[in-house]
Design an enzyme around this catalytic site. Structure first.
Site, mmCIF file in Angstrom:
data_model
loop_
_atom_site.group_PDB
_atom_site.id
_atom_site.type_symbol
_atom_site.label_atom_id
_atom_site.label_comp_id
_atom_site.label_asym_id
_atom_site.label_seq_id
_atom_site.Cartn_x
_atom_site.Cartn_y
_atom_site.Cartn_z
ATOM 1 N N SER A 12 0.935 -1.177 -0.066
ATOM 2 C CA SER A 12 -0.025 0.065 0.141
ATOM 3 C C SER A 12 0.824 1.249 0.116
ATOM 4 C CB SER A 12 -1.020 -0.072 0.946
ATOM 5 O OG SER A 12 -1.268 1.227 1.546
HETATM 6 N N1 LIG Z 1 -6.313 8.386 1.375
HETATM 7 C C1 LIG Z 1 -6.338 7.132 2.277
HETATM 8 C C2 LIG Z 1 -6.152 5.976 1.276
HETATM 9 C C3 LIG Z 1 -6.055 4.716 1.780
HETATM 10 C C4 LIG Z 1 -6.566 3.607 1.080
HETATM 11 O O1 LIG Z 1 -7.255 3.650 0.173
HETATM 12 N N2 LIG Z 1 -5.933 2.279 1.470
HETATM 13 C C5 LIG Z 1 -5.910 1.088 0.454
HETATM 14 C C6 LIG Z 1 -4.747 0.598 0.249
HETATM 15 S S1 LIG Z 1 -3.785 1.209 -0.552
HETATM 16 C C7 LIG Z 1 -7.024 0.333 1.439
HETATM 17 O O2 LIG Z 1 -6.760 0.182 2.429
HETATM 18 N N3 LIG Z 1 -7.899 -0.468 0.620
HETATM 19 C C8 LIG Z 1 -8.571 -1.366 1.362
HETATM 20 C C9 LIG Z 1 -10.080 -1.044 1.210
HETATM 21 O O3 LIG Z 1 -10.586 -0.003 0.625
HETATM 22 O O4 LIG Z 1 -11.189 -1.751 1.567
HETATM 23 C C10 LIG Z 1 -4.924 7.392 2.864
HETATM 24 O O5 LIG Z 1 -3.830 8.009 2.448
HETATM 25 O O6 LIG Z 1 -4.657 6.595 3.919
#
Ligand SMILES: N[C@@H](CCC(=O)N[C@@H](CS)C(=O)NCC(=O)O)C(=O)O
Length: 221
Positions: A12
């Site tokens: 991530s």
């Molecule tokens: N704007 C957030 C984005 C976080 C994000 O989208 N993380 C993704 C991984 S890159 C995630 O956890 N996805 C799992 C989901 O949406 O269920 C940040 O900067 O922390």
């Protein structure tokens, strides 16, 4: 020293931005790797911490913070020594420019990556990534090249948290490679960032993500 816990996974980009910031600040922390494929982020205990079910999540002495940009700026302000504070400058205008580029990472760079990965890490199963979603990344490279025209780093002559957050995302877009002759400034910036002492936590996760995305693109070509 309060107990700091970071929840995340290496591939991530936002998690890697936090890992680089923690390394830059030389702060001790516990890294709790979640099993996203196994749905650990959808469990009630994690949803209580972050209803958006995203990583990274930070716990500092039991207090919870989400969103990498918020986490990184918080860590710098709370744990940064005198020298580290330059990563998130105190001057209001300079700070606003750093914030602007943090929002650029969140709203433009990461959004373009997510438009691709949504077809890969999809609860309903993987699907072909539309070519226009891949081509759209070129626009992000165009913006970066403009930002870097007169600046060594994203916001000026010094490295800031905006560079840390943006490099984590940009190195995750490498499945759509940059043409170094068309983007010389961006290419030089990436190389410079890769040489900084806090960069190493980005390497493994970025490689893992790119390998995974490339395999997916090949499978659906
Ligand atoms: N704007 C957030 C984005 C976080 C994000 O989208 N993380 C993704 C991984 S890159 C995630 O956890 N996805 C799992 C989901 O949406 O269920 C940040 O900067 O922390």
């Amino acid at each position: 020293m309060p107990k700091i816990v970071l929840y995340g996974v290496d591939p991530s980009p936002p998690v890697r931005a936090c890992l680089m910031t923690l390394r830059a600040l030389n702060v001790e922390f516990e890294y709790k790797v979640l099993n996203l494929q196994g749905g650990e982020h959808m469990q009630p205990e994690f949803l209580k911490k972050n209803p958006l079910h995203t990583v990274p999540v930070l716990e500092d002495d039991g207090k919870v913070l989400t969103d990498s940009h918020v986490i990184c700026t918080y860590l710098i302000q709370k744990y940064g020594g005198q020298k580290d504070k330059a990563l998130y400058p105190a001057d209001l205008y300079e700070r606003a420019i750093v914030d602007q580029k943090l929002y650029f990472d969140c709203g433009v760079l990461f959004t373009k990556l997510r438009a691709v990965t949504i077809h890969i890490f999809n609860a309903t199963g993987p699907s072909k990534v539309p070519q226009d979603k891949i081509e759209a990344i070129t626009e992000a490279y165009d913006f970066l090249e403009k930002f870097l025209q007169t600046n060594e780093y994203i916001t000026g002559k010094n490295v800031t948290v905006a560079d840390i957050c943006c490099i984590a995302t940009v190195t995750s877009l490498a499945f759509h490679p940059l043409d170094s002759s068309k983007y010389p400034k961006t290419t030089a910036w990436i190389k410079k960032m890769q040489q900084l002492p806090f960069y190493s936590p980005n390497e493994k996760g970025a490689t893992e993500l790119i390998t995974f995305i490339n395999a997916h693109l090949k499978q659906f070509s």
